[in-house]
Design a protein around this motif. Structure first.
Motif, PDB file in Angstrom:
ATOM      1  N   MET A 181      38.262  86.862  -9.411  1.00 17.19           N
ATOM      2  CA  MET A 181      38.126  87.561 -10.695  1.00 17.19           C
ATOM      3  C   MET A 181      38.330  89.061 -10.487  1.00 17.19           C
ATOM      4  SD  MET A 181      35.282  87.255 -13.667  1.00 17.19           S
ATOM      5  CE  MET A 181      35.988  85.815 -14.458  1.00 17.19           C
ATOM      6  N   THR A 182      39.230  89.611 -11.307  1.00 16.32           N
ATOM      7  CA  THR A 182      39.611  91.021 -11.150  1.00 16.32           C
ATOM      8  C   THR A 182      38.877  91.924 -12.147  1.00 16.32           C
ATOM      9  OG1 THR A 182      41.380  90.812 -12.757  1.00 16.32           O
ATOM     10  CG2 THR A 182      41.960  90.376 -10.459  1.00 16.32           C
ATOM     11  N   LYS A 183      39.025  93.199 -11.947  1.00 19.56           N
ATOM     12  CA  LYS A 183      38.597  94.249 -12.891  1.00 19.56           C
ATOM     13  C   LYS A 183      37.080  94.286 -13.090  1.00 19.56           C
ATOM     14  CE  LYS A 183      43.078  93.559 -15.028  1.00 19.56           C
ATOM     15  NZ  LYS A 183      43.894  93.440 -16.207  1.00 19.56           N
ATOM     16  N   LEU A 184      36.354  93.879 -12.058  1.00 21.37           N
ATOM     17  CA  LEU A 184      34.901  93.937 -12.178  1.00 21.37           C
ATOM     18  C   LEU A 184      34.364  95.331 -11.847  1.00 21.37           C
ATOM     19  CD1 LEU A 184      33.887  90.369 -11.005  1.00 21.37           C
ATOM     20  CD2 LEU A 184      33.798  91.322 -13.302  1.00 21.37           C
ATOM     21  N   ASP A 185      35.288  96.295 -11.675  1.00 17.61           N
ATOM     22  CA  ASP A 185      34.868  97.685 -11.532  1.00 17.61           C
ATOM     23  C   ASP A 185      34.629  98.307 -12.906  1.00 17.61           C
ATOM     24  OD1 ASP A 185      37.664  97.051 -11.511  1.00 17.61           O
ATOM     25  OD2 ASP A 185      38.121  99.182 -11.375  1.00 17.61           O
ATOM     26  N   GLY A 186      35.025  97.619 -13.966  1.00 19.38           N
ATOM     27  CA  GLY A 186      34.847  98.156 -15.326  1.00 19.38           C
ATOM     28  C   GLY A 186      33.442  97.877 -15.838  1.00 19.38           C
ATOM     29  N   ASP A 187      33.293  97.971 -17.170  1.00 16.53           N
ATOM     30  CA  ASP A 187      31.970  97.804 -17.767  1.00 16.53           C
ATOM     31  C   ASP A 187      31.564  96.350 -17.915  1.00 16.53           C
ATOM     32  OD1 ASP A 187      32.016 100.456 -18.112  1.00 16.53           O
ATOM     33  OD2 ASP A 187      32.664 100.407 -20.213  1.00 16.53           O
ATOM     34  N   ALA A 188      32.540  95.437 -17.741  1.00 12.62           N
ATOM     35  CA  ALA A 188      32.243  94.033 -18.029  1.00 12.62           C
ATOM     36  C   ALA A 188      31.039  93.582 -17.219  1.00 12.62           C
ATOM     37  CB  ALA A 188      33.452  93.174 -17.684  1.00 12.62           C
ATOM     38  N   ARG A 189      30.154  92.864 -17.885  1.00 13.80           N
ATOM     39  CA  ARG A 189      28.955  92.401 -17.184  1.00 13.80           C
ATOM     40  C   ARG A 189      29.293  91.199 -16.303  1.00 13.80           C
ATOM     41  NH1 ARG A 189      24.611  93.079 -20.892  1.00 13.80           N
ATOM     42  NH2 ARG A 189      23.500  91.352 -19.981  1.00 13.80           N
ATOM     43  N   GLY A 190      30.455  90.612 -16.539  1.00 16.87           N
ATOM     44  CA  GLY A 190      30.916  89.561 -15.639  1.00 16.87           C
ATOM     45  C   GLY A 190      30.433  88.167 -15.985  1.00 16.87           C
ATOM     46  N   GLY A 191      29.939  88.015 -17.216  1.00 11.94           N
ATOM     47  CA  GLY A 191      29.456  86.691 -17.613  1.00 11.94           C
ATOM     48  C   GLY A 191      30.544  85.638 -17.588  1.00 11.94           C
ATOM     49  N   ALA A 192      31.801  86.081 -17.748  1.00  5.92           N
ATOM     50  CA  ALA A 192      32.915  85.130 -17.734  1.00  5.92           C
ATOM     51  C   ALA A 192      32.965  84.383 -16.404  1.00  5.92           C
ATOM     52  CB  ALA A 192      34.232  85.855 -17.967  1.00  5.92           C
ATOM     53  N   LEU A 193      32.514  85.051 -15.370  1.00  7.89           N
ATOM     54  CA  LEU A 193      32.525  84.437 -14.046  1.00  7.89           C
ATOM     55  C   LEU A 193      31.653  83.187 -14.024  1.00  7.89           C
ATOM     56  CD1 LEU A 193      33.803  85.435 -11.341  1.00  7.89           C
ATOM     57  CD2 LEU A 193      31.560  86.202 -10.741  1.00  7.89           C
ATOM     58  N   LEU A 194      30.515  83.296 -14.673  1.00  8.36           N
ATOM     59  CA  LEU A 194      29.586  82.158 -14.736  1.00  8.36           C
ATOM     60  C   LEU A 194      30.237  80.997 -15.483  1.00  8.36           C
ATOM     61  CD1 LEU A 194      26.563  81.522 -14.083  1.00  8.36           C
ATOM     62  CD2 LEU A 194      26.077  82.088 -16.443  1.00  8.36           C
ATOM     63  N   PHE A 252      44.957  79.342  -5.828  1.00  9.59           N
ATOM     64  CA  PHE A 252      43.910  80.216  -6.359  1.00  9.59           C
ATOM     65  C   PHE A 252      44.259  80.680  -7.767  1.00  9.59           C
ATOM     66  CE2 PHE A 252      43.497  81.127  -1.705  1.00  9.59           C
ATOM     67  CZ  PHE A 252      42.297  80.463  -1.560  1.00  9.59           C
ATOM     68  N   LEU A 253      43.245  80.708  -8.597  1.00 11.94           N
ATOM     69  CA  LEU A 253      43.421  81.231  -9.953  1.00 11.94           C
ATOM     70  C   LEU A 253      42.888  82.662 -10.011  1.00 11.94           C
ATOM     71  CD1 LEU A 253      44.025  80.730 -12.986  1.00 11.94           C
ATOM     72  CD2 LEU A 253      41.638  80.032 -13.211  1.00 11.94           C
ATOM     73  N   VAL A 254      43.702  83.553 -10.572  1.00 13.26           N
ATOM     74  CA  VAL A 254      43.265  84.939 -10.764  1.00 13.26           C
ATOM     75  C   VAL A 254      42.905  85.103 -12.238  1.00 13.26           C
ATOM     76  CG1 VAL A 254      43.948  87.367 -10.596  1.00 13.26           C
ATOM     77  CG2 VAL A 254      44.819  85.713  -8.928  1.00 13.26           C
ATOM     78  N   VAL A 255      41.672  85.517 -12.502  1.00  7.29           N
ATOM     79  CA  VAL A 255      41.260  85.724 -13.897  1.00  7.29           C
ATOM     80  C   VAL A 255      40.763  87.148 -14.102  1.00  7.29           C
ATOM     81  CG1 VAL A 255      40.723  83.519 -15.004  1.00  7.29           C
ATOM     82  CG2 VAL A 255      39.188  84.391 -13.304  1.00  7.29           C
ATOM     83  N   ASP A 256      41.037  87.642 -15.284  1.00  4.91           N
ATOM     84  CA  ASP A 256      40.658  89.004 -15.656  1.00  4.91           C
ATOM     85  C   ASP A 256      39.195  88.995 -16.123  1.00  4.91           C
ATOM     86  OD1 ASP A 256      40.230  91.375 -17.023  1.00  4.91           O
ATOM     87  OD2 ASP A 256      42.262  91.459 -17.844  1.00  4.91           O
ATOM     88  N   GLY A 257      38.359  89.707 -15.399  1.00  4.26           N
ATOM     89  CA  GLY A 257      36.930  89.737 -15.719  1.00  4.26           C
ATOM     90  C   GLY A 257      36.595  90.396 -17.034  1.00  4.26           C
ATOM     91  N   MET A 258      37.578  91.111 -17.609  1.00  5.13           N
ATOM     92  CA  MET A 258      37.320  91.816 -18.869  1.00  5.13           C
ATOM     93  C   MET A 258      37.574  90.918 -20.086  1.00  5.13           C
ATOM     94  SD  MET A 258      36.963  95.131 -17.842  1.00  5.13           S
ATOM     95  CE  MET A 258      37.576  96.252 -19.098  1.00  5.13           C
ATOM     96  N   THR A 259      38.105  89.716 -19.867  1.00  2.11           N
ATOM     97  CA  THR A 259      38.581  88.970 -21.026  1.00  2.11           C
ATOM     98  C   THR A 259      37.587  87.954 -21.608  1.00  2.11           C
ATOM     99  OG1 THR A 259      39.664  87.405 -19.573  1.00  2.11           O
ATOM    100  CG2 THR A 259      41.034  89.168 -20.464  1.00  2.11           C
TER     101      THR A 259
END
Ligand code: GDP
Length: 294
Positions: free
Chosen positions: A245-258, A216-223
């Motif tokens: 994907m971590t840190k999705l409790d922050g403001d990041a809209r999470g587009g990196a996930l896509l 599994f790859l862990v990626v920072d959702g804020m980056t």
């Protein structure tokens, strides 16, 4: 959640009233708004381009349904295309073997060690015993951090004082799990601040010699864009089974996930929604689609 985009689209479609069909030219302004929403959400440019083409292909020629306004119909098409791209959902960990080995990898600071703890906790709630293996020998405090995490979730931690060979540590941890009736070994591997050849080689060797059941790859959702580049590099070096994907409790809209899903093609398993050990949630593409569109 889709209100602001719909408001924008409503004005973009002012001129479209009374037209019964979505065409390339009457959607142009609306599609531009969708494109901007995705870019603002940190979806990478290349992914946005591919995605917009897909949406346009799906939408052109569609009759506007009587019950819907054109902007509602376009948002519906966009939303469904996002859900399709983010899915399918597969939050299972497949822990059927006597000892299942999960290898966690990612850049330093992505949230690997924290996610290892969250997984050990989750596995515990399913009635299985996880062993956390301290294979990050790069970062001086990592072994100690894993012990703290293990203690907080009631999971055993395997580490070797003064160890320098992470491959041997992983192999010994699997042996320890077999001998002590533990069900799952979670390998907390080393990260680096940026991708480098030595890190990738170490991970490839662990993959080859320890033969984890899942990687599994862990990626920072804020980056944002960085998440995409690292996902690409890890996916080329290792055969990934899933992304967290971590840190999705922050403001990041999470587009990196896509973007990460688009470049790796592997399922998004879980998302991290807090620093605490219970802050791991199964991934829901529909919720994520609304969040990305903002
Ligand atoms: P590693 O270097 O990849 O092992 O990263 P760590 O597990 O040490 O995490 C780096 C930082 O991110 C720590 O301060 C964690 O508490 C924090 N962190 C990890 N996951 C999450 C999350 O889902 N949400 C939040 N808010 N913080 C997180």
């Amino acid at each position: 959640m889709l209100d602001s985009l719909q408001d924008g689209l409503r004005s973009a479609f002012k001129t479209l009233r009374g037209q019964g069909r979505l065409t390339e030219s009457n959607m142009r302004e609306g599609l531009k708004l969708v494109e901007n929403a995705l870019l603002e959400a940190d979806v990478s440019y290349i992914v946005v381009k591919d995605f917009m083409k897909d949406v346009s292909d799906k939408a052109v020629g569609q009759d506007v349904l009587k019950a819907l306004k054109p902007e509602q119909q376009l948002v519906g098409i966009v939303n469904q295309a996002l859900i399709d791209l983010l899915g399918p959902v597969d939050p299972t960990l497949k822990l059927e073997k006597d000892v299942t080995v999960l290898m966690m990898c990612g850049l330093q600071g992505a949230g690997k060690t924290t996610t290892c703890g969250k997984l050990a906790r989750l596995i515990g709630t399913e009635g299985k015993k996880a062993l956390l293996c301290a294979a990050d020998l790069q970062r001086p405090a990592a072994v100690q951090q894993l012990h703290v995490v293990g203690e907080s979730v009631g999971a055993k931690v395997y580490s070797e004082e003064g160890a320098t060979d992470p491959i041997a540590v992983c192999q010994n941890a699997v042996k320890f799990a077999r001998e002590n009736g533990l069900d799952v070994v979670i390998l907390d591997t080393a990260g680096r601040l940026a991708i480098d050849e030595e890190l990738m080689q170490q991970l490839k060797t662990i993959d080859l010699k320890v033969q984890p059941d899942q990687v599994f790859l862990v990626v920072d959702g804020m980056t944002g864009q960085d998440a995409v580049n690292s996902a690409k590099a890890f996916n080329e070096a290792l055969e990934l089974d899933g992304v967290m994907m971590t840190k999705l409790d922050g403001d990041a809209r999470g587009g990196a996930l896509l973007s990460v899903k688009h470049v790796t093609g592997v399922p998004i398993k879980f998302i991290g929604v807090s620093e605490h050990m219970d802050g791991l949630e199964p991934f829901h593409p529909d919720r994520m689609a609304s969040r990305i569109l903002g």
